[in-house]
Write a protein that holds these residues in place. Sequence first.
Motif, PDB file in Angstrom:
ATOM      1  N   GLU A 196      22.123  57.165  -2.602  1.00 57.04           N
ATOM      2  CA  GLU A 196      22.983  56.614  -1.672  1.00 57.04           C
ATOM      3  C   GLU A 196      23.521  55.428  -2.363  1.00 57.04           C
ATOM      4  O   GLU A 196      24.960  55.232  -2.198  1.00 57.04           O
ATOM      5  CB  GLU A 196      22.375  56.249  -0.425  1.00 57.04           C
ATOM      6  CG  GLU A 196      21.976  57.478   0.098  1.00 57.04           C
ATOM      7  CD  GLU A 196      22.832  58.572   0.698  1.00 57.04           C
ATOM      8  OE1 GLU A 196      23.819  58.309   0.819  1.00 57.04           O
ATOM      9  OE2 GLU A 196      22.591  59.866   0.706  1.00 57.04           O
ATOM     10  N   ASN A 197      22.965  54.814  -2.945  1.00 58.22           N
ATOM     11  CA  ASN A 197      23.675  53.435  -3.851  1.00 58.22           C
ATOM     12  C   ASN A 197      23.420  53.437  -5.267  1.00 58.22           C
ATOM     13  O   ASN A 197      23.771  52.312  -5.874  1.00 58.22           O
ATOM     14  CB  ASN A 197      23.326  52.321  -3.127  1.00 58.22           C
ATOM     15  CG  ASN A 197      21.753  52.045  -3.030  1.00 58.22           C
ATOM     16  OD1 ASN A 197      20.854  52.539  -3.936  1.00 58.22           O
ATOM     17  ND2 ASN A 197      21.124  51.125  -2.032  1.00 58.22           N
ATOM     18  N   CYS A 198      22.737  54.472  -5.811  1.00 54.92           N
ATOM     19  CA  CYS A 198      22.454  54.283  -7.254  1.00 54.92           C
ATOM     20  C   CYS A 198      21.647  53.309  -7.753  1.00 54.92           C
ATOM     21  O   CYS A 198      21.642  52.898  -8.931  1.00 54.92           O
ATOM     22  CB  CYS A 198      23.796  54.265  -8.093  1.00 54.92           C
ATOM     23  SG  CYS A 198      24.914  55.755  -7.813  1.00 54.92           S
ATOM     24  N   TYR A 227       0.818  61.926   8.346  1.00 54.78           N
ATOM     25  CA  TYR A 227       0.316  61.963   7.019  1.00 54.78           C
ATOM     26  C   TYR A 227      -0.063  60.735   6.438  1.00 54.78           C
ATOM     27  O   TYR A 227      -0.426  60.468   5.450  1.00 54.78           O
ATOM     28  CB  TYR A 227       0.586  62.989   6.012  1.00 54.78           C
ATOM     29  CG  TYR A 227       0.358  64.587   6.362  1.00 54.78           C
ATOM     30  CD1 TYR A 227      -0.812  65.035   6.279  1.00 54.78           C
ATOM     31  CD2 TYR A 227       1.534  65.273   7.098  1.00 54.78           C
ATOM     32  CE1 TYR A 227      -1.203  66.298   6.802  1.00 54.78           C
ATOM     33  CE2 TYR A 227       1.187  66.267   7.537  1.00 54.78           C
ATOM     34  CZ  TYR A 227      -0.140  67.027   7.243  1.00 54.78           C
ATOM     35  OH  TYR A 227      -0.377  68.382   7.945  1.00 54.78           O
ATOM     36  N   ARG A 228       1.120  59.671   6.838  1.00 54.07           N
ATOM     37  CA  ARG A 228       1.059  58.421   6.362  1.00 54.07           C
ATOM     38  C   ARG A 228       1.471  58.484   4.711  1.00 54.07           C
ATOM     39  O   ARG A 228       1.047  57.855   3.818  1.00 54.07           O
ATOM     40  CB  ARG A 228      -0.280  57.483   6.545  1.00 54.07           C
ATOM     41  CG  ARG A 228      -0.091  56.038   6.456  1.00 54.07           C
ATOM     42  CD  ARG A 228      -0.910  55.097   6.862  1.00 54.07           C
ATOM     43  NE  ARG A 228      -2.377  55.645   6.421  1.00 54.07           N
ATOM     44  CZ  ARG A 228      -2.814  55.262   5.263  1.00 54.07           C
ATOM     45  NH1 ARG A 228      -2.373  54.452   4.386  1.00 54.07           N
ATOM     46  NH2 ARG A 228      -4.384  55.793   4.690  1.00 54.07           N
ATOM     47  N   LEU A 229       2.391  59.111   4.650  1.00 51.24           N
ATOM     48  CA  LEU A 229       3.112  59.264   3.208  1.00 51.24           C
ATOM     49  C   LEU A 229       4.288  58.362   3.283  1.00 51.24           C
ATOM     50  O   LEU A 229       4.935  57.984   4.192  1.00 51.24           O
ATOM     51  CB  LEU A 229       3.652  60.742   3.089  1.00 51.24           C
ATOM     52  CG  LEU A 229       2.565  61.981   3.273  1.00 51.24           C
ATOM     53  CD1 LEU A 229       3.528  63.394   3.091  1.00 51.24           C
ATOM     54  CD2 LEU A 229       1.382  61.754   2.232  1.00 51.24           C
ATOM     55  N   ASP A 230       4.520  58.025   1.956  1.00 55.06           N
ATOM     56  CA  ASP A 230       5.565  57.032   1.741  1.00 55.06           C
ATOM     57  C   ASP A 230       6.755  57.947   1.271  1.00 55.06           C
ATOM     58  O   ASP A 230       6.897  58.539   0.112  1.00 55.06           O
ATOM     59  CB  ASP A 230       5.324  56.245   0.648  1.00 55.06           C
ATOM     60  CG  ASP A 230       6.642  55.280   0.243  1.00 55.06           C
ATOM     61  OD1 ASP A 230       7.744  55.752   0.543  1.00 55.06           O
ATOM     62  OD2 ASP A 230       6.456  54.342  -0.705  1.00 55.06           O
ATOM     63  N   VAL A 231       7.620  58.612   2.119  1.00 55.66           N
ATOM     64  CA  VAL A 231       8.775  59.480   1.842  1.00 55.66           C
ATOM     65  C   VAL A 231       9.853  58.990   1.380  1.00 55.66           C
ATOM     66  O   VAL A 231      10.488  58.079   2.079  1.00 55.66           O
ATOM     67  CB  VAL A 231       8.725  60.554   3.069  1.00 55.66           C
ATOM     68  CG1 VAL A 231       9.995  61.771   2.838  1.00 55.66           C
ATOM     69  CG2 VAL A 231       7.562  61.227   3.451  1.00 55.66           C
ATOM     70  N   ARG A 232      10.462  59.194   0.338  1.00 54.77           N
ATOM     71  CA  ARG A 232      11.607  58.844  -0.371  1.00 54.77           C
ATOM     72  C   ARG A 232      12.829  60.091  -0.593  1.00 54.77           C
ATOM     73  O   ARG A 232      12.640  60.535  -1.581  1.00 54.77           O
ATOM     74  CB  ARG A 232      11.281  58.006  -1.414  1.00 54.77           C
ATOM     75  CG  ARG A 232      10.372  56.784  -1.374  1.00 54.77           C
ATOM     76  CD  ARG A 232      10.097  56.118  -2.391  1.00 54.77           C
ATOM     77  NE  ARG A 232       9.096  55.075  -2.342  1.00 54.77           N
ATOM     78  CZ  ARG A 232       8.711  54.490  -3.135  1.00 54.77           C
ATOM     79  NH1 ARG A 232       9.114  54.335  -4.593  1.00 54.77           N
ATOM     80  NH2 ARG A 232       7.663  53.502  -3.177  1.00 54.77           N
ATOM     81  N   THR A 233      13.331  60.526   0.502  1.00 62.87           N
ATOM     82  CA  THR A 233      14.588  61.344   0.317  1.00 62.87           C
ATOM     83  C   THR A 233      15.824  60.743  -0.510  1.00 62.87           C
ATOM     84  O   THR A 233      15.797  59.468  -0.383  1.00 62.87           O
ATOM     85  CB  THR A 233      14.892  62.091   1.596  1.00 62.87           C
ATOM     86  OG1 THR A 233      15.269  61.027   2.516  1.00 62.87           O
ATOM     87  CG2 THR A 233      13.667  62.418   2.099  1.00 62.87           C
ATOM     88  N   ARG A 234      16.643  61.639  -0.902  1.00 65.53           N
ATOM     89  CA  ARG A 234      17.856  61.276  -1.494  1.00 65.53           C
ATOM     90  C   ARG A 234      17.555  60.489  -2.931  1.00 65.53           C
ATOM     91  O   ARG A 234      18.199  59.334  -3.020  1.00 65.53           O
ATOM     92  CB  ARG A 234      18.847  60.532  -0.511  1.00 65.53           C
ATOM     93  CG  ARG A 234      19.390  61.687   0.443  1.00 65.53           C
ATOM     94  CD  ARG A 234      20.304  62.601   0.186  1.00 65.53           C
ATOM     95  NE  ARG A 234      21.525  62.059  -0.572  1.00 65.53           N
ATOM     96  CZ  ARG A 234      22.016  62.919  -1.492  1.00 65.53           C
ATOM     97  NH1 ARG A 234      21.628  63.796  -1.948  1.00 65.53           N
ATOM     98  NH2 ARG A 234      23.041  62.564  -1.799  1.00 65.53           N
ATOM     99  N   THR A 235      16.224  60.764  -3.245  1.00 67.73           N
ATOM    100  CA  THR A 235      15.935  59.954  -4.604  1.00 67.73           C
ATOM    101  C   THR A 235      15.523  60.756  -5.836  1.00 67.73           C
ATOM    102  O   THR A 235      14.874  61.814  -5.507  1.00 67.73           O
ATOM    103  CB  THR A 235      14.625  59.039  -4.104  1.00 67.73           C
ATOM    104  OG1 THR A 235      14.926  58.242  -2.995  1.00 67.73           O
ATOM    105  CG2 THR A 235      14.219  58.224  -5.251  1.00 67.73           C
ATOM    106  N   GLU A 236      16.303  60.473  -6.742  1.00 70.42           N
ATOM    107  CA  GLU A 236      16.063  61.229  -8.113  1.00 70.42           C
ATOM    108  C   GLU A 236      15.238  60.565  -9.210  1.00 70.42           C
ATOM    109  O   GLU A 236      15.307  59.490  -9.331  1.00 70.42           O
ATOM    110  CB  GLU A 236      17.517  61.542  -8.621  1.00 70.42           C
ATOM    111  CG  GLU A 236      17.533  62.405  -9.825  1.00 70.42           C
ATOM    112  CD  GLU A 236      19.015  62.812 -10.369  1.00 70.42           C
ATOM    113  OE1 GLU A 236      19.127  63.836 -11.224  1.00 70.42           O
ATOM    114  OE2 GLU A 236      19.742  61.759  -9.871  1.00 70.42           O
ATOM    115  N   ALA A 237      14.325  61.535  -9.759  1.00 69.68           N
ATOM    116  CA  ALA A 237      13.582  60.969 -11.078  1.00 69.68           C
ATOM    117  C   ALA A 237      14.545  60.953 -12.249  1.00 69.68           C
ATOM    118  O   ALA A 237      14.884  62.233 -12.338  1.00 69.68           O
ATOM    119  CB  ALA A 237      12.134  61.867 -10.773  1.00 69.68           C
TER     120      ALA A 237
END
Length: 564
Positions: free
Chosen positions: A96-98, A70-80
């Motif tokens: 992972e590194n704040c 799907y050509r998505l920009d997937v950002r896991t372990r990321t908090e809004a």
Amino acid sequence: MRIVIIGAVAGGASAAARARRLSEEAEIILVERGEAPSFANCGLPYYIGGVIEQRDKLLVAPAQRLIERYRLDVRTRTEALAIDRANHTVRLRYLENCDEYDQPYDKLILSPGAAPIRPPVPGVDLPQVYTLRELRDADRLHAAAKHAQRAVVIGGGFIGLEMAENLVHRGIATTVVELANQILPPWDAEMVSPVADHLRERGVTLKLSNAAAAIEPAGDGVIVRLRSGESLDADMVVLSVGVRPDNKLAVEAGLAVGPRGGIRVNDQMQTADPDIYAVGDAIETHSSLDGSPTQIPLAGPANRQGRIAADNIFGRPTHYAGTQGTAIVGVFEMAAALTGFSEKALKAAGTPYEKVYVHPANHAGYYPGAKQMSMKLLFAPDGGRLLGAQAVGRSGVDKRIDVLAVAIKAGMSVFDLEELELAYAPQFGSAKDPVNMAGFVAAGVVRGDQPVAHWDDLPQLAAEDGQSEGLGRPEGLGPPELVLDVRMASEFAAGSIPGAVNIPVDELRSRLGELDPARPIIAYCQVGMRGYLATRILLQYGFNVRNLSGGYTTYKQTMAAKGA
């Protein structure tokens, strides 16, 4: 077009995939706090129980597949962290590194889901106390279950019962503690009393009308102290008392939420901010039956809402028709399902209704393996419009509740159920399918061919409950009803409603002289069919008679639910 989606799993991942199918040019950023953007949340209890053996099976769409396909920009372990509506940015933190940064958006979709409730009980934060929301929770529970011998599940809803089943599957002695006087609180109590009995048969201890007062450390385990004064030793405790919308981002951004915390959206999944949409367990939506606000955390609606949000972002006006609340839960070999309104919900809303019970076999009785189910149909007394349905049994429950869910969605009446043409072969159903049977019974009530009574119309039980009125007979209008058992004498001897008189239906015409024409009658049999025949006979001979809906089977289920 830059679309930022906060939260993946069901609603967010569906929105992302739909957005890509609608636009190859859009920049689509999928932000997920957990390690996997799309996993089978509903499968987590079965992984813990070992039914699903491989953890990878829970990954519905791994991150790399979403990136490649799907050509998505997937950002896991990321908090809004926060939304700046004025500048169209979201503050993000990489866990992972704040590291933190501001991500611009043109359109924002919120799909943060719902978080398990941690009740304000002393000891609820002990390491032996678990909740289940994401893969990491499942990993911790999976590891703990390897060494546990005793478990306490607090909450007898969907997740609580699924966890109980899977802990028993792992050989763990399990107790379920539920604040309500029944398991599965969305259902009507009499419908799930057979499920409670089945849980007990499979070794699960139920503590109903009870709650945890404190959880105390005891060696490597804990002691759960209940409000009743009882104490339960446990190696692990699983909290399953419900969920609340994860609405922190929305609230801090000034978006409106409902009284139960759900983010308010219109039928295009749009919040009060035209550039921000919200979907899934975090939102307040509306009932498709009466338009009232509701929150029902289910995967099916979340997926549809994600698609609708993407459609509207790209100028395809699509509207959410509302939530009907169709759901099913498996408990060992049994299933309980419901759709539409429950009786308790109709009572609370003051909506007029009537109900009938039927207890058919899942397929033709002469074909080996037929199993009885219980079905409850709720409908408008005037016109018979379908309002809700529930079904419980060992086989065929899912098929019938799906048919009834479609019927309710289509605005059908009980008369339409009579006419439904459903697939039939003896190993799959009956020539008169259970759905047809429910329609026949309910339509007969609406037509006046079969006046019905219910347990609270029975004279003795109405008096015990302090009810001067049942559904049919005000206090002081003549003598109380005669309760007439029309089963065979052997059935009557094996168990009957207290105070009932036995005249088998096959003898009824020749024994009419034993009945007082001035005295109202409630007739009953085992499941309702012979009671219906007796009612038709007596009506045509001038008697004032009603059939006890669902017969002795529903009566026993109701008494079990009342603890009698």
